[in-house]
Structure formats: C-alpha cells, structure tokens
Write a protein that holds these residues in place. Structure first.
Motif, mmCIF file in Angstrom:
data_model
loop_
_atom_site.group_PDB
_atom_site.id
_atom_site.type_symbol
_atom_site.label_atom_id
_atom_site.label_comp_id
_atom_site.label_asym_id
_atom_site.label_seq_id
_atom_site.Cartn_x
_atom_site.Cartn_y
_atom_site.Cartn_z
ATOM 1 N N TYR A 582 0.600 -1.432 -0.293
ATOM 2 C CA TYR A 582 0.052 -0.108 -0.089
ATOM 3 C C TYR A 582 0.783 1.082 -0.405
ATOM 4 C CZ TYR A 582 -3.562 -2.835 0.606
ATOM 5 O OH TYR A 582 -4.781 -4.221 0.605
ATOM 6 N N ARG A 584 0.321 3.706 -2.523
ATOM 7 C CA ARG A 584 -0.510 3.685 -3.942
ATOM 8 C C ARG A 584 -0.825 5.474 -3.215
ATOM 9 N NH1 ARG A 584 -4.994 -1.291 -4.286
ATOM 10 N NH2 ARG A 584 -2.579 -2.785 -3.570
ATOM 11 N N LEU A 585 -1.810 5.741 -2.464
ATOM 12 C CA LEU A 585 -2.422 6.837 -2.426
ATOM 13 C C LEU A 585 -1.891 8.139 -1.976
ATOM 14 C CD1 LEU A 585 -5.847 5.527 -1.119
ATOM 15 C CD2 LEU A 585 -5.209 5.670 -3.257
ATOM 16 N N GLN A 586 -1.739 9.087 -2.287
ATOM 17 C CA GLN A 586 -0.676 10.286 -1.980
ATOM 18 C C GLN A 586 -0.266 10.424 -0.084
ATOM 19 O OE1 GLN A 586 -2.021 13.912 -3.359
ATOM 20 N NE2 GLN A 586 -1.427 15.117 -1.317
ATOM 21 N N HIS A 587 -1.404 10.378 0.615
ATOM 22 C CA HIS A 587 -0.843 9.814 1.695
ATOM 23 C C HIS A 587 0.428 8.872 2.355
ATOM 24 C CE1 HIS A 587 -3.982 6.759 2.801
ATOM 25 N NE2 HIS A 587 -2.651 6.551 3.616
ATOM 26 N N GLN A 588 0.013 7.733 1.534
ATOM 27 C CA GLN A 588 0.652 6.591 1.725
ATOM 28 C C GLN A 588 2.448 7.059 0.688
ATOM 29 O OE1 GLN A 588 -1.324 3.040 -0.344
ATOM 30 N NE2 GLN A 588 -2.907 3.550 1.849
ATOM 31 N N HIS A 614 -0.777 -2.819 -6.568
ATOM 32 C CA HIS A 614 -1.551 -2.135 -7.244
ATOM 33 C C HIS A 614 -3.123 -3.183 -7.598
ATOM 34 C CE1 HIS A 614 -1.579 -3.428 -11.342
ATOM 35 N NE2 HIS A 614 -0.565 -3.597 -10.994
ATOM 36 N N LYS A 617 -8.389 -0.056 -9.095
ATOM 37 C CA LYS A 617 -8.962 1.758 -8.330
ATOM 38 C C LYS A 617 -8.093 2.482 -8.361
ATOM 39 C CE LYS A 617 -12.748 0.016 -5.878
ATOM 40 N NZ LYS A 617 -13.923 0.102 -4.635
ATOM 41 N N THR A 618 -6.531 1.883 -8.541
ATOM 42 C CA THR A 618 -5.428 2.676 -8.150
ATOM 43 C C THR A 618 -4.897 3.495 -9.800
ATOM 44 O OG1 THR A 618 -3.987 0.657 -7.386
ATOM 45 C CG2 THR A 618 -2.635 2.663 -7.952
ATOM 46 N N GLU A 622 -1.033 8.895 -12.294
ATOM 47 C CA GLU A 622 -0.347 9.705 -10.549
ATOM 48 C C GLU A 622 0.378 9.252 -9.623
ATOM 49 O OE1 GLU A 622 -2.844 12.174 -6.877
ATOM 50 O OE2 GLU A 622 -3.860 11.231 -8.980
ATOM 51 N N MET A 623 -0.048 7.696 -9.131
ATOM 52 C CA MET A 623 1.678 7.260 -8.546
ATOM 53 C C MET A 623 2.463 7.339 -9.392
ATOM 54 S SD MET A 623 1.017 3.363 -7.305
ATOM 55 C CE MET A 623 1.934 2.350 -7.055
ATOM 56 N N ASP A 669 2.252 2.438 7.032
ATOM 57 C CA ASP A 669 0.932 3.364 7.130
ATOM 58 C C ASP A 669 0.127 3.136 7.831
ATOM 59 O OD1 ASP A 669 -1.282 4.727 6.443
ATOM 60 O OD2 ASP A 669 -2.393 4.543 5.230
#
Length: 703
Positions: A582, A584-588, A614, A617-618, A622-623, A669
C-alpha cells in the motif's frame, strides 16, 4: 578625481567606472555586484557628468523593466503572455529530467520550472547545469495548447565579458607602482584604501587568493558583518557560494547515479558559507574532500581531476585573547567535528577575520575602480592559464621548521599575491619578502591551532621562518598568540574518551608525555576576538550493541516515527528493500517520502528498492508521477530508487543489507489521519497518534 583615478582612466579607458554609482543603485535589489556593474559599464563608462546622469537613468530603467522581483513573478509571466516575448535579467538554471529525456530551464524569480530551452544554450554554458548563471534572457510565450510548456528561451546572453585581452591588462599594470595597483584592486571591490591599514589591505588581497590560484584552500573565521562571503556571491561569476547543508559528495564532487562531476568541475572557487553549519552524513564525503584538497583529484569509480579552490568562511563569537590563552580551546572552535585535523592540515592559510573592519559606508569608495567583471576575467584567466609556482620556488628560502604541507601552502599563497599584484612580472625583494612573511604567518596560524589539539608533537614545529635576500632568518609569529604560552607551549594532556579515536574498543587511550615547543620571539602586537574548541567525535561502530525487538504499538499511542523505530538499525546499510502493498495513494506516498528521508539520515545508503502493489482502483499514472519526482530528488543526493509493481504482494517487510529485517504489521501506513492539518502531530510523526500494529526487528537467518 585624484591622481590614481586619472591614471586608471588614461590607461584602462572604458574598463573603469566610479564605484559610488554602484552604491546608488545597489540598495533595494538582490542583484550581484558584477551584474549591476555589467549594466553600468554599458551606459556609465565615462567621466562626463552629463553622460553619467543619462547612463544612470538608463541603468535604472533597465532594472525597472527587466529585473523581476520574487513577488512580481505572476506579473512577469503575464507580461510575456501579453507581449509575446520579453527580455529579463535573472539567474537561469537548467535541469535534465530523466523521465522526459529533455532539459528544462527555470528563472529564479520567474516562478516557472518548465521553460523550454535549446541545446546550444546549455552546451555553450555548462554552468547553467551546475549552480546556474546570471544572464540577459529573452522569453517567448508558447500559444500551442498541445505543448506542455508555456514559455521558451529565444535568446540567452551570459552577463560577463565576451573577450578579454590579458596582454593589454599586463601592459597597463606596468604603468602603476605596487601600492597604486593595490589601491586600484581594493577600489575595484568597492573599498577605499586610504581608510584601511596596510595589514588590513593584505587581508583583503588574501581573500581574493582562491579566485586566482587553483586548488588553493583557505579558511577565514571572524565576527559577523565583515564581508567574508562577498567575493564569492557578488564579485566573480566564476565563484559559487554554498551553504553547509549542500556539502554532499554528489553535489560537490561526483554524482554516481547521474555519472556527472559536481561543483568542483565547473567553478573556479567553491566557498562554504557558515562553515560551522556543515552537516556531513556520509564519511566518504570528507575522505573525498581530503583527497581533493591535497592534490586536486579524487576517485569515484573513475579518477576525476579538477582545479577548483575551496574557501571556508564562518563566524567566531568568543574573544580571541581568551582562546589563545586557553589550554582547552583553539581558533578552529566553530568547525564541525567532521572537519578534523587532516582537513585542517590542508588549509594553506587562516585569515584572521577578527582583524577585519565591520561593513560600513565609511569604508566604501567613491573613486574609480575596474569594472568588477573585467577584474574577475583577469583573475579567471590567471587561474586557468598562469602558473607562478616555479618562479616562487626558485626565489623563496624557508627555514628548517617548514614541513611539506607548510611549504606548499606558503608557496601557493605567495603565488596568489603575485598574480593579483604583479601580473606583469616579478616584485622587488622587499615586496616578495612581505608576501612570504604574510603567507608564513597565515600557515603558522593553522599549525598552531592543530598543535593545541594534538596530544603528541606531530605539529609541534610551529617556529616557521624564512630567509631574507640578505641571508637573515626571520621567525614569523601570529600577532594574536605571540605572547600566549597556552598556544606557544600547549600542555600535552591525556585525551578524554569523548575526544579520542580509540585504536581498539578494549584498550584505553594512551597517555602522552609533554613534548618540547619552540621558543617565543619578538613580533607584532596582539589583536582582539575569537572562540572556544570543538572535540572530534569517534565514528560509531555500525549496528554495534543493537538487539532484536518485538513490541506492539497500541491504538492512540504517540512517540513512534520511522526514525525512532528503525533509525539505529540503518547504520552501515548500503541497500534497503521495502515490500509494502500500500504505497499507492497520496498520503501513503508521503509516508514513503518520510521513510526515504529517514534512510538518507543514515548517510550510507546508496539504493532503495520499493516493491508495492496495485489494483483496478489505483491511479497508476498519478502514482507513477509522484514516485518519479521522488526518484529524481533522490538522484540529486546520489541515491538510486527502483520501483517494482507486484499486484499479488501482501506481506510487509523492510530488509537491510546489514542483516536486519524490520516487520511492521500495517507497513508504513500505521498512523491515524489527523482531524486537522493544523493540529499537533500533523507534521511531526513522533507526535502523531498511531493505529495498533506489531513491530518485529530481527537478524535475518544466516547473518
């Protein structure tokens, strides 16, 4: 106009200007002196008052129209968009973006990082890629919607002379006496020599030494506000001034990941501002620095040879009189522990900055001097094309206390004085002996302070001397310490455990008996102000004393950052592999950036490998963009980031090549999202509330 003004105008017509003109326009602009004088030379190289007044109007108009202040960036962009193109005066940088396989330019005050630039500009001006250069640059607006940039560079003209005639320069020097030329050089840097003592004039000339003599290393420590860094930020386009935080081997010497030479390959002089703030996390940086300071070369896979001189300037805040009379303290006090005796021994000179006057309009000149850029070109030419070392070696005679590095340092200082004050030939015996005496004093100051630090007599031969043409031997002293017994005959004390570099962990540091020191002879009177000592710190043994850990972080706990959990275990590691599905997302990804920052603090890691997952939905594009930005920033500090995607990954694990494995149940995370980004813990992870997770730290089997 005084007689020197008249002689300068007659001999160097068009190459001199009135220095008070600079003072009138300097205030309120963050533009280096050599840039302003480039404009003044265009419009004000005259002694006719009407022409000067008109020229000043033209300069002020040019600055008003073409110089962009940082808070006016948006208006400047709008001006280009409205007019189609506009010319600016700014510092231009160029960087290569590996992902896009192209170069982008940026202007410091224009606030755009994606300005298209043609290859010819950075090919002809390689310093654009290393530190940037001041230039007159014409920007075009791009109206094509499909392009990913709004601005491009149509024309770029570096702010420096296009031609320099050294023979004309040396012919002109022949019309002046030594003292007249000394005054002309000082007026050229904005100082009025009639307001300065002869000794202070010599200090100012010594500050210029690194600009004319290759591989010349010196240090100056003194009070704030004495202009120690001026010559490197304002005077010459061939010098660059860096802060202590930029002292990485990738920036300074060689970036292995990019296969590119650092600053020492592009600049005549690299100056370290506020040297006390230098932070060196990688011991390899200091070793390379030692090699480079010793002989102008170093090896990082391939041997690199460069000519750059290194200048170290900083502040000293305690009384010099107290320091030289102290058995515990020395005049290298502000230096960080990393700059040890081996670095100090490579200083050719220590300029006594405490004798320099504070910056004041009282010392500024309103007379004529060389256009700064013209004198900077003269110095650059001599840096690259003249060598006075053999001339000095044939003429100088040094005493028996002079050792290898003493001799080299003294000779190179004298070479610099000859290049600055006698570019056209040899000085008289009296002048030559004056330079030798000054150079010997500056080297003795280095050796005296090393002798105070060393518990044995390695540097005890501080009675440096030279022979005059008459055959008389002269022992040279430093005026601040000639009567200080603590400096002339330092007590040989047992090293404290915190100061020692222990030969073996089990053995206590040896006791060293007092060694004899040279006798004190007559010299000049003492001077004011200086400081207290710094103690060298032994390098810790990587991962020594670390134990396996198994614990649980409870929900709502604080006090757990990546550094506090695993920082000690990173010591000595060169490669890190992190498996975490994980990221993948901005905060991660932001968490992963913080993890990389923790890894960098270890100072030894060269490669980070991220294996992450991933799903459908990833946001893969952007990642990838964010991780590519991180990869590029890590390359700047000589660390490689490799990213691998594995959609089937589930376990979370961090593996270090020193044998340690860190498993955190939730991966990176494990923090709660702050209720507000303006609450305590939003930025400091030690204060951030955690989710519940288990942590296991252990040695891999077989290690």
């Amino acid at each position: 106009m005084d007689e020197l003004d008249k002689k300068l105008n007659e001999t160097f017509d068009g190459k001199v200007l009135r220095k008070d003109l600079l003072h009138r326009i300097k205030k309120g602009t963050n533009v280096p002196t050599f840039v302003l004088e480039f404009l003044l030379a265009k419009y004000c190289a005259s002694n006719d008052q009407a022409e000067l007044d008109a020229g000043m109007e033209a300069v002020l108009s040019s600055l008003q129209e073409n110089y962009v202040r940082p808070d006016e960036a948006n208006a400047a962009q709008s001006k280009v968009a409205t007019k189609g193109k506009h010319r600016f005066i700014d510092k231009v940088h160029v960087r290569y973006v590996e992902k896009e396989k192209r170069h982008w330019a940026s202007l410091e005050n224009f606030n755009s990082q994606r300005i298209a630039i043609g290859e010819k500009f950075y090919r002809d001006n390689d310093r654009l890629l290393e530190g940037g250069i001041w230039a007159e640059v014409t920007l075009l607006h791009n109206d094509i919607d499909e392009d990913d940039y709004a601005f491009s560079i149509e024309d770029l003209r570096p702010i420096q002379l296009t031609r320099f005639d050294f023979s004309r320069y040396t012919e002109g020097r022949a019309a002046f006496t030594r003292d007249e030329w000394l005054a002309a050089v000082l007026r050229s840097v904005g100082l009025e020599p009639t307001k300065l003592s002869h000794r202070v004039k010599m200090h100012f000339i010594a500050r210029l030494a690194a600009l004319v003599e290759p591989n010349y290393n010196y240090i100056e420590l003194g009070p704030r506000g004495t202009g120690k860094s001026y010559f490197f930020s304002e005077f010459s386009p061939y010098a660059t001034l860096i802060s202590g935080g930029q002292a990485t081997k990738a920036t300074l010497f060689y970036n292995n990941a990019r296969r590119k030479v650092g600053l020492v390959g592009y600049w005549d002089t690299v100056a370290f501002d506020e040297v006390g703030g230098i932070k060196v996390r990688d011991p390899d940086t200091i070793q390379i620095m030692k090699d480079f300071m010793a002989n102008g070369r170093f090896s990082r896979g391939a041997e690199v040879i460069a000519d750059a001189s290194l200048s170290f300037v900083g502040n000293i805040d305690v009384s010099v009189q107290q320091v030289v009379n102290s058995n515990e303290h020395d005049l290298f006090q502000p230096l960080p522990p990393e700059l040890d005796l081996a670095v100090m021994d490579r200083f050719a000179a220590y300029i006594p900055g405490w004798e320099m006057p504070k910056n004041s309009s009282e010392f500024l000149t309103s007379n004529y001097g060389f256009i700064t850029d013209y004198l900077a070109e003269a110095f650059h030419y001599q840096f690259k094309h003249t060598n006075r070392y053999e001339e000095v070696s044939k003429r100088i005679r040094l005493g028996k206390a002079i050792e290898g590095r003493d001799e080299k340092g003294i000779k190179k200082t004298v070479c610099a004085f000859l290049k600055i004050l006698h570019p056209n030939g040899a000085p008289t015996d009296a002048e030559f002996e004056e330079y030798v005496a000054y150079a010997t004093e500056c080297r003795r100051r280095v050796k005296e302070q090393m002798n105070k630090r060393k518990p044995d007599d390695e540097f005890a031969r501080i009675g440096l001397s030279y022979f005059k043409a008459s055959g008389d031997e002269v022992v040279v002293f430093c005026p601040e310490s000639k009567d200080a017994i603590a400096t002339q005959e330092p007590a040989r004390r047992r090293l404290r455990a915190s100061e020692a570099q222990p030969p073996e962990p089990a053995e206590p540091p040896p006791t060293v008996q007092p060694a004899p020191v040279a006798s004190v002879a007559q010299a000049e009177s003492a001077a004011p102000q200086a400081a207290a000592s710094v103690t060298p710190v032994a390098a810790p043994t990587p991962t020594a004393g670390l134990k396996e850990q198994h614990f649980t972080i409870l929900y709502g706990d604080t006090g757990y950052s990546y550094e506090s959990i695993m920082g000690h275990y990173l010591q000595g590691a060169k490669a890190v592999v992190i498996e975490d599905p994980y990221i993948r997302l901005q905060h991660q990804i932001q968490n992963f950036v913080r993890f990389c920052e923790t890894v960098l603090k270890a100072g030894t890691v060269k490669k980070i490998t991220l294996i992450t997952g991933h799903d459908d939905k990833t946001p893969l594009a952007e990642m990838a963009e964010k991780l590519e930005e991180l990869k590029q920033s890590l390359l700047e500090v000589d660390v490689e980031l490799e990213v691998k995607l594995n959609p089937n990954i589930h376990d979370r694990e961090i593996r270090l090549d020193n044998g340690w494995v860190i498993k955190i149940g939730r991966g990176l995370d494990f923090y709660q999202k702050p209720e507000s980004w303006f609450e305590v813990g939003a930025h400091d992870l030690n204060l951030r509330k955690c989710l519940e997770t288990k942590v296991d730290i252990f040695k891999a089997s077989g290690i």
